[in-house]
Design an enzyme around this catalytic site. Structure first.
Site, mmCIF file in Angstrom:
data_model
loop_
_atom_site.group_PDB
_atom_site.id
_atom_site.type_symbol
_atom_site.label_atom_id
_atom_site.label_comp_id
_atom_site.label_asym_id
_atom_site.label_seq_id
_atom_site.Cartn_x
_atom_site.Cartn_y
_atom_site.Cartn_z
ATOM 1 N N GLU A 290 101.319 -6.325 52.395
ATOM 2 C CA GLU A 290 102.572 -6.669 53.090
ATOM 3 C C GLU A 290 103.130 -7.999 52.631
ATOM 4 O O GLU A 290 103.143 -8.969 53.391
ATOM 5 C CB GLU A 290 102.304 -6.790 54.596
ATOM 6 N N PRO A 291 103.581 -8.109 51.393
ATOM 7 C CA PRO A 291 104.121 -9.398 50.944
ATOM 8 C C PRO A 291 105.483 -9.685 51.581
ATOM 9 O O PRO A 291 106.315 -8.793 51.714
ATOM 10 C CB PRO A 291 104.268 -9.199 49.438
ATOM 11 N N GLY A 292 105.686 -10.923 51.977
ATOM 12 C CA GLY A 292 106.985 -11.355 52.490
ATOM 13 C C GLY A 292 107.529 -12.437 51.581
ATOM 14 O O GLY A 292 108.401 -12.215 50.740
ATOM 15 N N CYS A 361 120.831 -34.000 65.388
ATOM 16 C CA CYS A 361 120.468 -35.169 66.184
ATOM 17 C C CYS A 361 118.980 -35.134 66.480
ATOM 18 O O CYS A 361 118.560 -34.777 67.588
ATOM 19 C CB CYS A 361 121.262 -35.190 67.474
ATOM 20 N N TYR A 390 111.721 -17.244 55.152
ATOM 21 C CA TYR A 390 111.567 -18.017 56.392
ATOM 22 C C TYR A 390 112.567 -19.167 56.487
ATOM 23 O O TYR A 390 112.264 -20.214 57.038
ATOM 24 C CB TYR A 390 110.123 -18.530 56.538
HETATM 25 C C1 LIG Z 1 100.769 -9.362 59.553
HETATM 26 C C2 LIG Z 1 101.543 -10.066 58.509
HETATM 27 N N1 LIG Z 1 101.825 -9.427 57.365
HETATM 28 C C3 LIG Z 1 102.538 -10.014 56.391
HETATM 29 C C4 LIG Z 1 103.000 -11.309 56.518
HETATM 30 C C5 LIG Z 1 103.775 -11.894 55.394
HETATM 31 O O1 LIG Z 1 103.203 -13.023 54.918
HETATM 32 P P1 LIG Z 1 103.761 -13.726 53.594
HETATM 33 O O2 LIG Z 1 105.206 -13.954 53.806
HETATM 34 O O3 LIG Z 1 102.995 -14.972 53.527
HETATM 35 O O4 LIG Z 1 103.488 -12.792 52.476
HETATM 36 C C6 LIG Z 1 102.713 -12.022 57.679
HETATM 37 C C7 LIG Z 1 103.140 -13.426 57.839
HETATM 38 O O5 LIG Z 1 102.402 -14.302 57.443
HETATM 39 C C8 LIG Z 1 101.967 -11.383 58.708
HETATM 40 O O6 LIG Z 1 101.693 -12.007 59.833
HETATM 41 N N1 LIG Z 2 106.999 -18.845 59.082
HETATM 42 C C1 LIG Z 2 105.932 -19.195 58.210
HETATM 43 C C2 LIG Z 2 105.180 -18.001 57.763
HETATM 44 C C3 LIG Z 2 104.881 -17.098 58.890
HETATM 45 C C4 LIG Z 2 103.585 -16.459 58.764
HETATM 46 C C5 LIG Z 2 103.230 -15.745 60.003
HETATM 47 N N2 LIG Z 2 103.011 -14.329 59.819
HETATM 48 C C6 LIG Z 2 106.455 -20.001 57.052
HETATM 49 O O1 LIG Z 2 107.571 -20.374 57.020
HETATM 50 O O2 LIG Z 2 105.757 -20.305 56.143
#
Ligand SMILES: Cc1ncc(COP(=O)(O)O)c(C=O)c1O
Ligand SMILES: N[C@@H](CCCC[NH3+])C(=O)O
Length: 445
Positions: A290-292, A361, A390
């Site tokens: 699950e890459p974000g 502020c 993010y």
């Molecule tokens: C369950 C889960 N999967 C995937 C991600 C995506 O993480 P990242 O954006 O670091 O790949 C997160 C956030 O950290 C998460 O909590």
């Molecule tokens: N919000 C965080 C990552 C969230 C990870 C939680 N699943 C960031 O900016 O790095």
């Protein structure tokens, strides 16, 4: 200066992204502006898909939409063949509105409300990543009311701590997320799920943290999941057709960040699962990730306009931009660091060290400390790199600032994908009770 993806300096000495001059972007869409290099997003998607294809295992790459969730990005990841993670009704709604196939949506979250579960079930999503015993009971009951069986992956906290910022580690035992392995909750959760008539156990899930630069944590988590699969099989006769190892693959924000090529993370994960399942004679599960951040992070650049400059001789020079913690809360929240350049004079040599302040502020509203830049003037355009993940998704209206627009750029064309919020948007949900309404002026007063 590290230029990501299609970003380059053009013959006018200006930064260009996706073949579009940033001066044109700032002029056409205004600033602050999030610019997304669509080709780079697609390249990142393909790196994951290609690495999994090369490994020969059954797989799914699911984009963690929390990183950046708008309809246009959902369209891009669908075109690239990825699945999609959502963690709320709002993300699910966005995905469905964008036409994302429900079967490829996975619903996460440690406190899914009954309304969210209903929305997922009624849409026919692919699976729920079940986080706790309350949810097992609720999901079973709600699926039962509909006469269906819901597919469930169990989120396990494997007790693996990734080397990353403490606030964004989620794999340790003391976590609000998931069933812990060491305490036996995970085993009980498997029993409860297989005993639930309206649930179908798909397998297990773990997520060990974010912005990770090593494979060791993933390998360890994969091994723990495999060992747990062996235990479930031998003690309960239960199989896990899916093992999901979450996200967390790091990206290069600044000099010194050393992410591994995507293929290396994927190889470490697939090898560990293959080896461990193979050694115990268990059939190979489908491997999901699950890459974000690693899909969208380095494809994003934020353009700001420089406003006030305040020099405190012998102390520091503050350069303020027309955004800040409202469009990028990560420095304030996590001490996150970023690189930036003057987009309108990208070839000019650095002349001074300045610190980039936001306009909120709040003394903590600083974007970058000690950045080397050419002499900065009001009206210059500052480009902050790696703001694709993010940033928009964590943006706020603090101080009633309007959330910026988002533009995709590709092959010399820029397209608006999120319009800038308007003043009307800011007050659209405000309600003034009758008793507080301003009376019409009497006699012109
Ligand atoms: C369950 C889960 N999967 C995937 C991600 C995506 O993480 P990242 O954006 O670091 O790949 C997160 C956030 O950290 C998460 O909590
Ligand atoms: N919000 C965080 C990552 C969230 C990870 C939680 N699943 C960031 O900016 O790095």
């Amino acid at each position: 200066m590290h230029l990501h993806g299609t970003t380059k300096i053009n013959r006018h000495g200006r930064l260009e992204i996706g073949g579009v001059d940033t001066a044109e972007l700032a002029e056409r869409f205004g600033t602050p502006l999030y610019v997304v290099d669509e080709a780079l997003v697609r390249e990142r998607c393909r790196q994951f898909m290609d690495a999994f294809r090369a490994s020969g295992v059954p797989f799914e790459v699911s984009y963690a939409s929390k990183a950046f969730c708008v309809k246009a990005i959902v369209r891009v990841v669908e075109e690239e063949g990825l699945s999609l993670d959502v963690v709320s009704d709002g993300e699910l709604y966005t995905a469905l509105e964008a036409g994302f196939p429900a079967k490829k949506i996975h619903f996460h979250g440690n406190n899914k409300t009954p309304e969210e579960i209903a929305m997922g079930l009624d849409a026919g999503i692919g699976c729920f990543v079940v986080d706790n015993f309350t949810e097992i009971a609720l999901l079973n009951a709600m699926a039962g009311e509909r006469g269906i069986r819901a597919k469930a992956l169990l989120r396990i906290t494997p007790g693996v701590e990734a080397h990353t910022h403490e606030f964004i580690s989620t794999g340790q035992e003391d976590s609000k997320f998931g069933f812990n392995l060491a305490g036996g909750a995970a085993f009980e959760a498997v029993k409860a799920t297989v005993a639930a008539p309206h649930l179908e156990l798909l397998g297990v899930h773990s997520h060990i943290g974010s912005q990770i630069f090593e494979v060791e944590g993933f390998r360890l988590a994969a091994e723990k999941m495999a060992d747990f699969a062996v235990e479930a099989k031998s003690k309960l006769g239960v199989s896990f057709p899916v093992v999901n190892l979450g996200g967390g693959f790091g990206i290069r924000y600044v000099e010194g960040d050393r992410p591994l090529p995507v293929a290396e993370y994927v190889k470490a994960i697939t090898d560990a699962v293959k080896e461990r399942f193979g050694a115990h004679g268990l059939p190979l599960p489908s491997i999901w990730v699950e890459p974000g951040r690693s899909i969208v992070g380095d494809a994003g650049t934020t353009l700001y306009t420089v406003g006030s400059v305040k020099d405190i001789p012998g102390v520091r020079k503050y350069v303020a931009v027309n955004g800040g913690m409202t469009d990028n809360p990560r420095p304030a929240l996590y001490d996150a660091v970023y690189e930036a350049v003057l987009a309108n004079r990208a070839n000019d040599a650095p002349e001074e060290t300045v610190s980039i302040a936001g306009k909120c502020c709040e003394s903590g509203d600083m974007l970058i400390w000690d950045l080397d830049l050419p002499k900065v003037n009001a009206g210059d355009t500052l480009a902050v790199f790696c703001t694709g993940a993010y940033n928009y998704s964590m943006a706020s209206n603090y101080n009633r600032l309007r959330r910026p627009a988002v533009a995709f750029v590709k092959d010399g064309v820029a397209e608006l994908v999120v319009r800038r919020e308007t003043y009307e948007d800011l007050v659209a949900n405000d309600v003034v009770p009758e008793r507080l309404r301003k009376l019409p002026a009497v006699n012109g007063r």
